[in-house]
Design a protein around this motif. Structure first.
Motif, PDB file in Angstrom:
ATOM      1  N   ASN A   1       0.822  -1.217   0.000  1.00 10.60           N
ATOM      2  CA  ASN A   1       0.000   0.000   0.000  1.00 10.60           C
ATOM      3  C   ASN A   1       0.859   1.271   0.000  1.00 10.60           C
ATOM      4  N   VAL A   2       1.790   1.281  -0.955  1.00 12.03           N
ATOM      5  CA  VAL A   2       2.646   2.455  -1.181  1.00 12.03           C
ATOM      6  C   VAL A   2       2.403   2.912  -2.613  1.00 12.03           C
ATOM      7  N   MET A   3       2.447   4.199  -2.856  1.00  7.82           N
ATOM      8  CA  MET A   3       2.209   4.708  -4.207  1.00  7.82           C
ATOM      9  C   MET A   3       3.233   5.774  -4.579  1.00  7.82           C
ATOM     10  N   HIS A   4       3.634   5.774  -5.847  1.00  4.57           N
ATOM     11  CA  HIS A   4       4.439   6.876  -6.404  1.00  4.57           C
ATOM     12  C   HIS A   4       3.546   7.564  -7.433  1.00  4.57           C
ATOM     13  N   THR A   5       3.375   8.865  -7.286  1.00  2.00           N
ATOM     14  CA  THR A   5       2.405   9.573  -8.149  1.00  2.00           C
ATOM     15  C   THR A   5       3.039  10.306  -9.321  1.00  2.00           C
ATOM     16  N   GLY A   6       4.379  10.290  -9.435  1.00  2.00           N
ATOM     17  CA  GLY A   6       4.989  11.166 -10.435  1.00  2.00           C
ATOM     18  C   GLY A   6       4.592  12.614 -10.131  1.00  2.00           C
ATOM     19  N   ASP A   7       4.667  13.464 -11.142  1.00  2.00           N
ATOM     20  CA  ASP A   7       4.418  14.894 -10.903  1.00  2.00           C
ATOM     21  C   ASP A   7       2.948  15.289 -11.007  1.00  2.00           C
ATOM     22  N   VAL A   8       2.062  14.299 -11.038  1.00  2.00           N
ATOM     23  CA  VAL A   8       0.628  14.641 -10.971  1.00  2.00           C
ATOM     24  C   VAL A   8       0.299  15.135  -9.554  1.00  2.00           C
ATOM     25  N   PHE A   9       1.138  14.769  -8.609  1.00  2.22           N
ATOM     26  CA  PHE A   9       1.024  15.297  -7.239  1.00  2.22           C
ATOM     27  C   PHE A   9       2.422  15.673  -6.756  1.00  2.22           C
ATOM     28  N   VAL A  10       2.594  16.949  -6.424  1.00  2.00           N
ATOM     29  CA  VAL A  10       3.877  17.445  -5.917  1.00  2.00           C
ATOM     30  C   VAL A  10       3.607  18.290  -4.676  1.00  2.00           C
ATOM     31  N   ARG A  11       4.679  18.568  -3.915  1.00  2.00           N
ATOM     32  CA  ARG A  11       4.464  19.267  -2.642  1.00  2.00           C
ATOM     33  C   ARG A  11       5.149  20.629  -2.574  1.00  2.00           C
ATOM     34  N   TYR A  12       5.472  21.209  -3.733  1.00  6.01           N
ATOM     35  CA  TYR A  12       6.098  22.538  -3.694  1.00  6.01           C
ATOM     36  C   TYR A  12       5.118  23.672  -3.982  1.00  6.01           C
ATOM     37  N   GLY A  13       3.826  23.359  -3.972  1.00  4.10           N
ATOM     38  CA  GLY A  13       2.839  24.415  -4.210  1.00  4.10           C
ATOM     39  C   GLY A  13       2.301  24.337  -5.621  1.00  4.10           C
ATOM     40  N   LEU A  14       2.209  25.480  -6.299  1.00  8.32           N
ATOM     41  CA  LEU A  14       1.666  25.499  -7.663  1.00  8.32           C
ATOM     42  C   LEU A  14       2.473  24.553  -8.550  1.00  8.32           C
ATOM     43  N   PRO A  15       1.815  23.609  -9.229  1.00  2.00           N
ATOM     44  CA  PRO A  15       2.555  22.603 -10.008  1.00  2.00           C
ATOM     45  C   PRO A  15       2.893  23.083 -11.417  1.00  2.00           C
TER      46      PRO A  15
END
Ligand SMILES: [Zn+2]
Length: 294
Positions: free
Chosen positions: A182-196
């Motif tokens: 139950n681990v996932m890698h989302t690529g850059d569809v989800f990032v944590r630096y704010g505006l993508p």
């Protein structure tokens, strides 16, 4: 300000509209290993986050960062496994996620990616917004196995579901779900630096980003450990917050377009300063605006 370059998706760099892209200095970069389970890890350097699955079948990497960092990545891998890198899954074509293909592909790793990733990597790509060119990769660095909608790998006792997220950050994004762990890698569809970054020139779109985050949340639950394209390990709640941000921005800009406002008027009135931005805010708005106009 090199940290700006390093923390964004695509060496978005100081380049944005004003300055040229500068050569990066990787000498001082440290690759940090984050243990997620007994066999799954996240490596953080300067490009996209690298997912690692270890076991008797050999190492599986999700993305492989910048080629000049591959020695440091190998050192980090040696500390957690004595097996070679057998498979690499590229989450999308951007070179801060695929540049290491040059090294690991040459050494025999089999690269897997969505059809459009291989298509993009086979020829030179130019990103107008960032005034930068990504050179085509050589044969050994290209994906050898491609898929259209999804593919499943059975390795190291884990079921890896690789699922295409259509027209989101690019036209070739995939999420990778490690089903048993139950681990996932989302690529850059989800990032944590704010505006993508929404690479609207190469098939990305704000609506696809929103649908992509919904698809991530359809698979994830409250216990899922989520490796974002960039930034620290996350949870489904973080994806929900990210989606809410995208939805709000989409509704605002779509409403303004409907009212007949120009791109210039939209950026003059609202730069979404309540959200963090690691590159030019108007460039982000332009990518959203472009994708809504299409
Ligand atoms: Zn990217």
């Amino acid at each position: 300000m090199k940290t700006l370059i390093y923390t964004t998706c695509f060496v978005i760099a100081s380049a944005l509209f004003t300055k040229p892209v500068r050569a990066q200095n990787f000498d001082t970069v440290q690759v940090k290993t984050v243990k997620i389970t007994d066999k799954i890890y996240m490596l953080q350097g300067e490009g996209g986050n690298v997912g690692v699955l270890t076991g008797n079948d050999g190492i599986v990497l999700i993305d492989d960062e910048f080629a000049p960092l591959s020695e440091k990545i190998k050192n980090a891998l040696t500390a957690i496994s004595d097996k070679p890198v057998r498979f690499i899954i590229n989450t999308h074509y951007h070179f801060d996620h695929t540049d290491g293909n040059k090294i690991f592909g040459e050494q025999g790793a089999i690269i897997v990616a969505q059809d459009n990733v291989r298509r993009r990597l086979t020829t030179d790509q130019f990103l107008t917004a960032f005034n930068m060119k990504q050179d085509a990769l050589s044969y050994s660095a290209l994906p050898k196995i491609t898929f259209t909608d999804s593919v499943t790998l059975h390795l190291n006792g884990e079921t890896l579901k690789v699922i295409h997220l259509k027209n989101a950050h690019t036209d070739g994004d995939a999420l990778i779900w490690f089903e048993e762990s139950n681990v996932m890698h989302t690529g850059d569809v989800f990032v944590r630096y704010g505006l993508p970054v929404i690479d609207s020139e190469h098939g990305g779109s704000i609506d696809g980003m929103i649908t992509g985050t919904e698809n991530i949340m359809k698979i994830a639950d409250a216990n899922t450990k989520i490796i974002p394209g960039h930034g620290d390990l996350a949870s489904e709640k973080d994806v929900a917050d990210f989606k809410a941000m995208l939805q709000m921005i989409r509704n605002k800009i779509a409403g303004d377009i409907k009212k007949g406002k120009t791109f210039k008027q939209i950026t003059e009135e609202n730069l979404f300063t309540q959200y963090n931005a690691v590159f030019d805010r108007s460039a982000f708005i332009l990518m959203v605006y472009d994708s809504l106009k299409k």
